[in-house]
Write a protein that holds these residues in place. Structure first.
Motif, short mmCIF file in Angstrom:
data_model
loop_
_atom_site.label_atom_id
_atom_site.label_comp_id
_atom_site.label_asym_id
_atom_site.label_seq_id
_atom_site.Cartn_x
_atom_site.Cartn_y
_atom_site.Cartn_z
N ARG A 1 -4.82 7.70 5.05
CA ARG A 1 -5.09 6.59 5.97
C ARG A 1 -6.47 5.99 5.73
NH1 ARG A 1 -2.76 8.41 11.94
NH2 ARG A 1 -0.56 8.56 11.32
N PHE A 2 -7.47 6.86 5.45
CA PHE A 2 -8.82 6.34 5.25
C PHE A 2 -8.87 5.47 4.00
CE2 PHE A 2 -13.17 6.90 3.50
CZ PHE A 2 -13.86 6.26 4.52
N THR A 3 -8.19 5.91 2.94
CA THR A 3 -8.18 5.11 1.71
C THR A 3 -7.49 3.77 1.94
OG1 THR A 3 -8.12 7.14 0.39
CG2 THR A 3 -7.48 5.09 -0.71
N LYS A 4 -6.37 3.79 2.66
CA LYS A 4 -5.67 2.53 2.95
C LYS A 4 -6.55 1.60 3.78
CE LYS A 4 -0.91 4.21 2.67
NZ LYS A 4 0.38 4.38 3.39
N ALA A 5 -7.29 2.16 4.73
CA ALA A 5 -8.17 1.34 5.56
C ALA A 5 -9.28 0.71 4.72
CB ALA A 5 -8.77 2.18 6.68
N ARG A 6 -9.83 1.49 3.77
CA ARG A 6 -10.87 0.95 2.89
C ARG A 6 -10.33 -0.17 2.02
NH1 ARG A 6 -12.54 5.60 -0.61
NH2 ARG A 6 -13.75 3.97 -1.65
N LEU A 7 -9.14 0.04 1.47
CA LEU A 7 -8.56 -0.98 0.61
C LEU A 7 -8.22 -2.24 1.41
CD1 LEU A 7 -6.22 1.10 -1.73
CD2 LEU A 7 -8.56 0.32 -2.12
N PHE A 8 -7.74 -2.06 2.64
CA PHE A 8 -7.47 -3.22 3.47
C PHE A 8 -8.75 -4.00 3.75
CE2 PHE A 8 -7.54 -4.90 7.86
CZ PHE A 8 -6.59 -5.89 7.72
N ALA A 9 -9.83 -3.28 4.05
CA ALA A 9 -11.11 -3.95 4.33
C ALA A 9 -11.61 -4.69 3.09
CB ALA A 9 -12.14 -2.93 4.80
N LEU A 10 -11.50 -4.06 1.91
CA LEU A 10 -11.99 -4.72 0.69
C LEU A 10 -11.12 -5.93 0.35
CD1 LEU A 10 -13.79 -4.91 -1.75
CD2 LEU A 10 -12.36 -3.20 -2.91
N MET B 1 0.82 -1.21 0.00
CA MET B 1 0.00 0.00 0.00
C MET B 1 0.86 1.27 0.00
SD MET B 1 -3.24 -0.95 0.11
CE MET B 1 -4.26 -2.38 0.54
N ARG B 2 2.13 1.15 -0.36
CA ARG B 2 3.02 2.31 -0.27
C ARG B 2 2.61 3.42 -1.22
NH1 ARG B 2 8.83 0.67 -1.45
NH2 ARG B 2 7.82 -0.79 -2.87
N HIS B 3 2.01 3.09 -2.32
CA HIS B 3 1.65 4.10 -3.31
C HIS B 3 0.21 4.58 -3.15
CE1 HIS B 3 5.46 3.18 -5.12
NE2 HIS B 3 5.12 1.93 -5.32
N VAL B 4 -0.45 4.14 -2.09
CA VAL B 4 -1.81 4.58 -1.79
C VAL B 4 -1.74 5.68 -0.74
CG1 VAL B 4 -4.07 3.89 -0.96
CG2 VAL B 4 -2.72 2.31 -2.35
N HIS B 5 -2.37 6.80 -1.00
CA HIS B 5 -2.26 7.95 -0.11
C HIS B 5 -3.53 8.08 0.73
CE1 HIS B 5 1.33 9.16 -2.26
NE2 HIS B 5 0.67 9.07 -3.41
#
Length: 867
Positions: free
Chosen positions: A652-661, A646-650
């Motif tokens: 925290r909320f977006t990273k949390a959403r992607l982790f959940a998905l 997830m280094r190229h994902v900006h």
């Protein structure tokens, strides 16, 4: 060298180059703008410090050295300490890129004192800051060969964490700068996924060892670029001609194996280390007086041809099969038109598409063949029969190739006798957030390797085969309309005794599904493909109905068991091993159970029992078990999703959403796969038997047979013939292990089967009596189910729930009867197989070896409908 010649080799004025784009990573390579940047480098230094402590020659000497480098096709320089500004300016002037080494006390126990570690980090930030992001900088090396004893002293985890800390320190000062660490075989086990690319110093003096080790390194680092940061040979001990010869084949091999380049150690014999001039080693391409050795001419010639020499290349037919692939096939065709290969054709098979595919394909110079919709295998066979090339390379209509894709495939074919070659497939970075999650979820296209260079399976989106081999094995099986055809083809090719190779640099970019709905449909289709494969290759599947790969699965998104096997590092006695590799102990079979789609059936059963507790309170025991089973799959899904990059994902909320998905996709995939498997008959309770159901033989738990032979045959041959007969009749057969007192097992269901052992009586003159004893067996799962049903019956009696007791007893009787019938079928299968020994031998037996199951097979097949 004259001043005039110096001016001729300068590539541009500094003011022009300063505006150029920084070098960056894309896939397995480094890019400068839109072009690949292959490093053709030499190391420079370290030199004896002058009175001011400067460890580099004066500017006029640097000017002479860099002019000679540029004149010999060298485009990059590696330094071991931060260079002065005048050196960077000279590099810029001559078009050289500089790999900057950032030294620190890596040979000391640097983590003993926290203040020492903090000072190292602060000093490194200051060193990077002083370089002011100079445009000549290629990258920063945050370390070079931390001694194995130091790594062993602190352990892998602490060293990895500290290197990550140094990486972040450099990025804080120069966010766009590339950061690497230079490793070496003695600590190859270090896991450093945060690095932008990987570097290794490798000194191996035979092509076979170098070839194998580069392949190993590619598999260790995965989808990132590989640079060999030092290669060389000492001319003082080996002679200048041997040095030149060795460097020539090393550099050719390095580029051919898909590395981004290398640094030859070193430019000059002048070398200073630890307070002394080193005079008993001569690794330089020029001597201490800057006089060239034969090695400089050899290196210059290889660099001029790199990355590929102008060899005769085979004609290759590239096949693209598409069904309604208009959304992505333009990318495919644009990529094929941009291939850097002189001798190929493109064949597009339109398999009855109903979209505007024909309009798109007609814009390109390709051979177009349109057919009725007959499925993926038929389309691939159509391309095969139309192909003119001696090699047929297949790429999906939702993928596009790296420009040098065919060159790396051609090299692999020319340097081996493999029947087929495959390579990686990488997800494009700009496909969207959902596609990013799918790329890190299970069910994507992966390769299975039995060694670092031999494959058991290569995915259909990136595979190439010799045309004569494809014709010999009959092409693709039309039964596979959308998936499974590549797995079946690989097995059939391997069954002929041929091999399938793998080249890490022959990669394609492969679009992943960009919606959850499409991902669900895709995984259901793969469940159907698994059922079709199991029907044709029952010996490849275990009792649960899962593939038993002999090799290791490589790829992103694999769901991992919670109890991972313990990593063991081969340090050698007292840490003396030159190559210290990681050996992972496989988790026990219990740890793999939650990975199986059938685990969700267990969860469903426990849910039903929990609901029925309203009618009978003792069933409440199922509720905590249900919670535990749910927590297990949720935990393993979350842990596997956490490994996504997830280094190229900006944000925290977006990273949390992607982790959940991503976690959700890890949970969804086995359910979708289970749906497709059950829908097409691939269940744990499926039957694979050709034996007759014998009611009279239900209680015949053992059976002995005999067969007289006038000719002597070894027991191994006879057992192989019995096994071959079982497999030819689609019976699941398994060989006994090295500690088992039985030879073969036949089973038609998960719960029961039969085993057999063979003995030979020798009667002289080559005559022999063959004895074959078989007996019925129940699996441990069957005993558990019977015990559970009987236990519940007892509890029902205690609770005066007599109706429930009757139901449970009835289920017990039915289950036991089912097992007895299956045991009877299995006994009959073994008896028929043994009787086949007296028949003429029709075909050689398969050499089938079953291994521990891998429960995460993944497939991908472009835009074909999966229905």
């Amino acid at each position: 060298m004259t001043q005039e010649s110096t001016r001729e080799i300068r590539t541009a004025e500094p003011c022009e180059i300063e505006t150029q784009e920084r070098i960056h990573v894309k896939g397995k390579f480094l890019m400068w703008g839109n072009e690949k940047f292959y490093l053709k480098g030499v190391t420079y230094g370290t030199f004896c410090p002058d009175a001011d402590g400067n460890q580099y020659p004066p500017a006029e000497v640097v000017d002479i050295d860099f002019a000679a480098m540029a004149d010999n096709g060298i485009n990059s320089v590696r330094t071991y300490t931060p260079p002065p500004v005048y050196l960077l300016d000279k590099a810029l002037e001559y078009g050289l890129k500089v790999m900057v080494g950032l030294p620190w006390e890596q040979h000391l126990t640097f983590l003993d004192k926290p203040e020492q570690a903090r000072r190292i980090v602060a000093d490194m930030r200051a060193q990077v800051r002083a370089l002011q992001q100079h445009p000549a900088i290629l990258c920063y090396a945050i370390g070079n060969e931390i001694p194995a004893t130091i790594v062993r002293w602190y352990g892998e985890t602490k060293i990895t964490q500290f290197l990550h800390r140094l990486y972040n320190a450099v990025k804080a000062e120069d966010p766009a700068g590339l950061v690497t660490y230079v490793n070496f075989p003695t600590t190859e086990y270090l896991t450093l996924p945060f690095l932008d690319f990987f570097c290794f110093n490798v000194y191996l003096e035979t092509p076979e060892k170098m070839n194998g080790y580069i392949a190993k390194l590619h598999n260790l680092i995965g989808d990132k670029p590989l640079l060999l940061a030092e290669v060389g040979l000492d001319s003082q001990r080996n002679g200048v001609e041997k040095q030149a010869e060795s460097l020539a084949w090393q550099l050719k091999l390095i580029f051919a194996k898909g590395c981004v380049g290398t640094f030859v150690f070193a430019w000059t014999d002048e070398w200073w280390r630890g307070g002394f001039d080193i005079e008993d080693w001569d690794f330089g391409l020029v001597d201490r007086n800057r006089q060239p050795k034969p090695a400089l001419h050899a290196v210059s010639q290889v660099y001029a041809d790199a990355p590929f020499p102008n060899d005769d290349l085979p004609f290759i037919s590239v096949a693209v099969c598409s069904y309604n692939g208009s959304a992505t096939i333009r990318d495919t065709l644009e990529g094929l038109m941009a291939l850097d290969y002189p001798n190929f054709e493109v064949i597009v098979v339109n398999d009855g598409s109903t979209d505007n595919l024909l309009d798109i394909v007609s814009e390109y110079d390709v051979q177009l063949i349109s057919t009725e919709n007959q499925g993926l295998s038929n389309a691939r066979n159509t391309a095969l029969y139309a192909a003119q090339g001696e090699i047929v390379a297949y790429i999906d209509d939702d993928a596009y190739p790296d420009p040098q894709w065919l060159r790396y495939l051609a090299y692999a074919f020319l340097s081996s006798d493999h029947a087929g070659i495959g390579g990686p497939n990488l997800p494009p970075a700009d496909d969207g957030l959902i596609a990013h999650c799918v790329a890190n979820a299970p069910g994507g296209p992966v390769h299975v390797l039995t060694t670092d260079e031999l494959a058991e399976h290569i995915p259909g989106c990136n595979m190439a085969f010799r045309r004569e081999v494809l014709l010999e094995v009959g092409g693709f099986d039309p039964i596979y309309r959308a998936a499974g055809d590549d797995v079946d083809l690989c097995w059939r090719v391997l069954h002929t005794g041929r091999t399938i190779g793998f080249h890490a640099a022959a990669f394609v970019w492969h679009h992943r599904r960009n919606s959850v709905k499409m991902y669900w449909r895709q995984q259901k289709g793969y469940g159907k493909a698994e059922a079709l494969l199991e029907g044709k290759w029952p010996q490849k599947y275990n009792s649960f109905g899962h593939l038993s790969w002999t090799g290791r699965i490589y790829g992103n998104g694999l769901t991992l068991p919670i109890q991972m096997g313990k990593r063991k590092i081969f340090h050698g006695t007292w840490g003396s091993a030159l190559f210290q590799s990681v050996y992972e102990q496989a988790p026990n079979s219990v740890a793999y159970l939650p990975l199986m789609p059938e685990w969700f059936l267990l969860m469903g059963l426990l849910a039903v029992l929990s609901v029925l507790s309203v009618l009978w309170q003792p069933l409440l025991w199922a509720l905590p078990l249900l919670v535990v089973t749910c927590l297990v799959v949720l935990t393993q899904a979350a842990l596997s999703a956490a490994r996504a990059d997830m280094r190229h994902v900006h944000g925290r909320f977006t990273k949390a959403r992607l982790f959940a998905l991503t976690t959700l996709l890890h949970l969804m995939q086995p359910v979708a796969r289970l749906y497709g498997r059950i829908q097409h008959g691939l269940t744990p309770w499926r039957k694979r038997s050709s034996g007759e159901q014998s009611f009279s033989g239900l209680l015949q738990l053992t059976k002995c047979q005999e067969s007289w032979s006038e000719e002597w045959h070894p027991a191994e041959e006879l057992l192989a013939r019995v096994e071959h007969d079982l497999l030819s009749r689609k019976v699941r057969a398994r060989r006994g292990g090295t500690f088992d007192r039985w030879d073969l097992q036949a089973s038609c269901s998960f719960f029961s089967g039969a085993r057999a052992i063979m003995a030979i009586e020798e009667h002289g003159g080559g005559r022999m009596m063959i004895k074959f004893k078989s007996w019925s067996v129940l699996s441990q799962s069957a005993y558990v189910i019977i015990g559970l049903l009987l236990g519940l019956s007892v509890l029902a009696v205690a609770g005066q729930a007599y109706v429930l007791m009757d139901v449970l007893l009835m289920l017990t009787v039915l289950f036991v009867g089912h097992c007895l019938l299956d045991m009877s079928r299995s006994m009959s299968d073994l008896a028929q197989a043994f009787n086949s020994l007296s028949a003429p031998q029709a075909a050689p037996a398969r050499n089938v070896v079953l291994h521990a199951p891998v429960l995460s097979e993944q497939l991908d097949y472009g835009n074909y409908k999966l229905a």
